[in-house]
Write an enzyme that holds these catalytic residues in place. Structure first.
Site, PDB file in Angstrom:
ATOM      1  N   CYS A 138       0.829  -1.210   0.000  1.00  0.00           N
ATOM      2  CA  CYS A 138       0.000   0.000   0.000  1.00  0.00           C
ATOM      3  C   CYS A 138       0.862   1.258   0.000  1.00  0.00           C
ATOM      4  O   CYS A 138       1.414   1.645   1.031  1.00  0.00           O
ATOM      5  CB  CYS A 138      -0.937  -0.022   1.207  1.00  0.00           C
ATOM      6  SG  CYS A 138      -1.926   1.479   1.356  1.00  0.00           S
ATOM      7  N   CYS A 141      -0.357   4.101   2.217  1.00  0.00           N
ATOM      8  CA  CYS A 141      -0.082   3.902   3.650  1.00  0.00           C
ATOM      9  C   CYS A 141       1.396   4.132   3.957  1.00  0.00           C
ATOM     10  O   CYS A 141       1.736   4.754   4.957  1.00  0.00           O
ATOM     11  CB  CYS A 141      -0.410   2.476   4.103  1.00  0.00           C
ATOM     12  SG  CYS A 141      -1.890   1.757   3.404  1.00  0.00           S
ATOM     13  N   ASP A 142       2.276   3.599   3.128  1.00  0.00           N
ATOM     14  CA  ASP A 142       3.692   3.515   3.513  1.00  0.00           C
ATOM     15  C   ASP A 142       4.657   4.334   2.650  1.00  0.00           C
ATOM     16  O   ASP A 142       5.844   4.425   2.982  1.00  0.00           O
ATOM     17  CB  ASP A 142       4.142   2.031   3.477  1.00  0.00           C
ATOM     18  CG  ASP A 142       3.340   1.193   4.462  1.00  0.00           C
ATOM     19  OD1 ASP A 142       2.998   1.714   5.535  1.00  0.00           O
ATOM     20  OD2 ASP A 142       3.047   0.028   4.155  1.00  0.00           O
TER      21      ASP A 142
END
Ligand code: NDP
Length: 313
Positions: A138, A141-142
């Site tokens: 993701c 997200c990261d």
């Protein structure tokens, strides 16, 4: 086989942001929800580390810790949270019949399916080793953790292109590694990828091993035609080879698209069977964010409550 039977007004399957948000709203509406956590308690956020884009956490939060907060909030309103996984569902009868772990039968007036989706992984040992510390599924997200660094994205579909484009704004260089010599992604996405200067497409290659000691330092690829190895020096490795919705349990009973995502009515979580609602990633292939899953969880509980106060009940 005689099973223990239980009658419920609202049964929730799944314990990611969608399931727990549905539980919070359903409990506050006095539906006395029971939530079964499923195979991965806490859902997908539990396999990520820092979550910095969920509103309400100005300093960020660890994925597992955030899901612990979701759980505590659902418990505060007396949601009955249980270990267990639905092993069989019959939506042809009302109340709906759900078997939990083969030994318990639940008869539920409303069913909220929040079973999520699972990222598809390559299956490499080194991928497993670095999950959460250099390997991610993701970018939203990261990606932030690789600001100014070099990263690789694997895949040739819309998700891979979207991830590469997102990362190209943060990272120094993005390698898009694809196993063929043309992309599966929509032409529009392809066009954007081709026009982005810091994305380099590595055609006809598959990853063989992610290298590094404590952190990722590179990836060894193999050319599928010549079998020659190629090494990329990178710090982040993003797998974007598709997601699999966890919808097998209701296959053939609810309308789904060709990829197995449950179809809900526009601007609603209502599925093709009245009284059955689907929220979160199991019905939403596009956004796949905790905050959007939580939003649809709220919708599902409100819709379940309205359904239960309707003339049919
Ligand atoms: P897709 O199934 O479309 O693409 C998966 C990609 O991963 C393919 O290019 C495939 O290669 C590659 N792949 C699969 N398995 C492996 C493997 N083991 N090793 C190497 N590569 C592999 O999945 P997406 O998640 O990209 O998209 C799913 C659906 O969601 C699509 O319908 C897509 O259009 C939609 N979507 C829409 C978006 C939007 O509109 N903004 C955003 C994201 C997704 P190959 O091509 O060779 O099969």
């Amino acid at each position: 086989m005689s099973r223990e039977k239980e009658h419920l007004r609202c049964l929730i399957l799944g314990s990611g942001p969608a399931g727990y948000t549905a539980a919070i709203y359903a409990a506050r509406a006095d539906l006395k929800p029971v939530l079964y956590q499923g195979l991965q308690p806490g859902g997908q956020p539990t396999i990520t580390t820092d979550v910095e884009n969920f509103p309400g956490y100005p300093d960020g939060v660890q994925g597992p810790e955030m899901m612990e907060d979701f759980r505590k909030q659902a418990e505060r309103f007396e949601t009955d949270i249980r270990w267990g996984t639905a092993s069989k569902v019959d939506l042809s009868i009302r109340p709906f019949k759900v078997i939990i772990d083969e030994d318990k039968e639940i008869l539920a007036k409303t069913l909220i399916i929040a079973t999520g989706a699972s990222a598809r992984w390559l299956g490499l040992e080194s991928e497993e080793k670095f999950k959460g510390s250099g390997v991610s599924a993701c970018a939203t997200c990261d990606g932030f953790f690789y600001k100014g660094q070099d990263v690789a994205v694997v895949g040739g579909g819309d998700t891979a292109c979207e991830e590469a484009l997102y990362l190209s704004k943060l990272c120094n260089k993005v390698y898009l590694v694809h196993r063929r010599d043309n992309l599966r992604a929509s032409k529009f996405m392809q066009h954007r990828v081709f026009e982005t200067k810091n994305i380099e497409i590595v055609w006809d290659h598959i990853p063989r091993e992610i290298s590094g000691d404590k952190a990722v330092t590179g990836v060894i690829l193999e050319n599928v035609k010549t079998k020659k190895p190629k090494k990329l020096v990178i710090q982040g490795f993003f797998v974007a080879i598709g997601h699999v919705p966890n919808s097998d349990i209701v296959k053939g009973q609810l309308e789904m698209n060709e990829n197995g995502y449950i179809i809900t009515r526009p601007k609603s979580t209502q599925t093709s069977v009245k009284g059955v609602f689907a929220d979160g990633d199991v019905q939403a292939p596009v956004f796949r964010q905790s905050v959007t899953a939580a939003g649809t969880g709220c919708m599902a509980a409100i819709e379940a409550e309205r359904f239960l106060s309707g003339p049919e009940n």
